[in-house]
Design an enzyme around this catalytic site. Structure first.
Site, PDB file in Angstrom:
ATOM      1  N   GLY A 169     -66.027 -23.810 -45.877  1.00 53.07           N
ATOM      2  CA  GLY A 169     -66.377 -22.636 -46.674  1.00 53.07           C
ATOM      3  C   GLY A 169     -65.388 -22.423 -47.801  1.00 53.07           C
ATOM      4  O   GLY A 169     -64.877 -23.364 -48.407  1.00 53.07           O
ATOM      5  N   GLY A 170     -65.061 -21.156 -48.059  1.00 53.56           N
ATOM      6  CA  GLY A 170     -64.137 -20.824 -49.140  1.00 53.56           C
ATOM      7  C   GLY A 170     -62.764 -21.436 -48.962  1.00 53.56           C
ATOM      8  O   GLY A 170     -62.039 -21.642 -49.943  1.00 53.56           O
ATOM      9  N   GLY A 404     -63.239 -50.242 -76.754  1.00 54.97           N
ATOM     10  CA  GLY A 404     -62.694 -48.892 -76.617  1.00 54.97           C
ATOM     11  C   GLY A 404     -61.761 -48.761 -75.432  1.00 54.97           C
ATOM     12  O   GLY A 404     -60.856 -47.916 -75.439  1.00 54.97           O
ATOM     13  N   ALA A 405     -61.961 -49.591 -74.397  1.00 52.03           N
ATOM     14  CA  ALA A 405     -61.096 -49.527 -73.219  1.00 52.03           C
ATOM     15  C   ALA A 405     -59.657 -49.902 -73.578  1.00 52.03           C
ATOM     16  O   ALA A 405     -58.707 -49.404 -72.965  1.00 52.03           O
ATOM     17  CB  ALA A 405     -61.631 -50.443 -72.122  1.00 52.03           C
TER      18      ALA A 405
END
Length: 510
Positions: A169-170, A404-405
């Site tokens: 949960g939280g 681009g790498a």
């Protein structure tokens, strides 16, 4: 006076028993240590100073006024790890299932505040059934107070979470905002909604282990950074990690004694790169041979294996390592590896840990699943992380650095301080075959011509010298001398000063 002292000891003994011997035995029966045993293993002997041993909850609903155990299910305080101060909280599952009440949360918040004020790491040992339902919104408010302090402490002091039981949960969001999360195999799990809720809402039948166990979070989700066999191993590894880290963002990481010659020559590295450019090799071999005593502390070993992240020491000083791994997906960058590396680079930059980048990257992984999954934005995270980092950055290209790498992997253009290459490095827009087929499209029908063009492209561009001529590579170095060159580079950068323009904060492409 004696009566008062006796009462104090009686109260302390009762508090130390937590939920009682029966529940302690049940905890041991599940293969788990108690909250106090965990603290004793984590910290140096006799160094723990406890806070708020006698705090109890204030709930009077549902008969809770008749059940007010001392400590309220969490042990908090400070101690030392190898003589260096840390703050710690350890949830006690034997006391009301370690559930979080308003006072339980106040105890945790208190040491979070002290850790930030005094500049020391926070280590949370999580073992809790979640919010105490009897307290309702007060328990939820307690969680939110903890979350806010996690946010304020981020980048100020290292925060480490160890999941040693349920965390649902939280409760999961506090660990999620810390720097490192470790889990224990078979006894710990994390999820926002449990198996029963999942079954009710989606009709999926899944076990707690499948939904949020250590294997799930270290291999599939990347929520956790490491998983260990038992409580003892997990705590020993946390001690080892803390040794690599500074106490806070204003201090340097500790310098440890080292017995490894900084100028050590490793002749085996001269033959690490195979003759066949498509044949993989293990980048971890290079990392171990560069590091002091071959010691490498890997982070997220089981996730996105095409990139390696972790810590080594050079001349006793901590260095973060990011390295492409040709053994997995040929070392391509993809969504998972970009996210993994970007977070690690940002952590190193937060805490002034220099970064060594080892590059062998043929590009970004192509395909619809990557594009649909947002590889552009995820790849940009890594690009952004390297570009904003002001710590010393040393980069070594061992083989491929395409497209681009090449730019993304801590290139000179992203303020790399030292950018080295081995003679085997190939820095180009793409591989020779692909480039030739584009440039010489008219000759595609003639195999001999294409072969000649490919050979010519390789001769001209499949080497580091074009980039070196432009000044994008500072030096082409011999593989065997890598440790010496890298160590000297970092030594020369110890007084580096670089600041980014003032801003409230950046807007990294999340």
């Amino acid at each position: 006076m004696k009566d008062i002292l006796a009462e104090l000891e009686d109260r302390r003994s009762e508090a130390r028993l937590g939920g009682g011997q029966k529940r302690i035995d049940a905890q041991h029966g599940r293969g788990k240590l108690t909250a106090r045993e965990r603290i004793e293993l984590l910290l140096d002997a006799d160094s723990f100073e406890e806070f708020d041993m006698f705090v109890s909850h204030r709930c009077t609903d549902f008969g809770m006024e008749d059940n007010q155990p001392a400590g309220d299910g969490v042990i908090t305080g400070w101690g030392t790890i190898n003589g260096r101060q840390v703050y710690v909280f350890s949830q006690d599952f034997t006391v009301l299932g370690g559930s979080v009440s308003a006072t339980h949360a106040q105890k945790i918040c208190k040491i979070q505040d002290m850790a930030v004020q005094n500049g020391a790491p926070i280590i949370g040992l999580n073992d809790s059934g979640g919010a105490r339902i009897q307290e309702g919104v007060d328990a939820l408010a307690g969680y939110a107070e903890i979350f806010q302090r996690n946010i304020m402490a981020s980048g100020v002091v290292p925060q480490i979470s160890v999941i040693m039981g349920p965390c649902a949960g939280g409760a999961v969001y506090s660990p999620a905002m810390t720097d490192f999360i470790f889990m224990v195999k078979d006894t710990s799990y994390m999820f926002v909604t449990g198996p029963d809720v999942v079954k009710t809402v989606t009709n999926e039948v899944v076990t707690a282990e499948e939904l949020g166990g250590a294997s799930t979070h270290t291999k599939k989700s990347s929520v956790a950074d490491g998983a260990f066999e038992n409580d003892v191993e997990a705590l020993a590894e946390v001690r080892r990690l803390v040794d690599f880290l500074p106490l806070n963002n204003r201090e340097k990481a500790p310098v440890r004694p080292f017995f490894d010659e900084p100028a050590r020559i490793e002749t085996s590295l001269d033959t690490l790169i195979p003759d066949n450019p498509n044949q993989p090799y293990d980048m971890k071999e290079l990392i171990h041979k560069v590091a002091d005593e071959g010691d490498f502390y890997e982070i997220q070993e089981d996730y996105a294996g095409n990139i390696i992240t972790g810590f080594i020491r050079l001349e006793g000083q901590t260095v973060g390592v990011v390295a492409n791994q040709p053994m997995v997906l040929a070392g391509c960058l993809d969504i998972d590896s970009s996210r993994k590396a970007a977070r690690f680079v940002r952590f190193c930059d937060c805490f002034e840990i220099p970064i060594l980048t080892l590059v062998d990257v043929p590009g970004f992984l192509p395909g619809t699943s990557q594009e649909y999954g947002g590889v552009i934005k995820h790849g940009a995270k890594l690009l952004f992380a390297y570009g904003e980092a002001t710590v010393p950055k040393v980069t070594l290209i061992t083989r491929k650095a395409y497209g681009g790498a090449y730019d993304v992997m801590a290139s000179k253009h992203l303020r790399g301080d030292f950018n080295y290459a081995w003679p085997t490095a190939e820095i180009a827009v793409m591989g020779a075959k692909g480039a030739t087929e584009i440039i010489h499209r008219a000759d595609l029908g003639d195999a001999d011509k294409i072969a000649a063009h490919t050979a010519d492209y390789e001769d001209r561009f499949a080497n580091p010298f074009v980039a070196a001529e432009r000044g994008f590579i500072d030096e082409v170095i011999q593989p065997k001398s890598t440790r010496r060159r890298v160590a000297r580079a970092f030594a020369s950068l110890r007084n580096k000063k670089l600041e980014n323009p003032w801003k409230k904060h950046d807007n990294i492409p999340l």
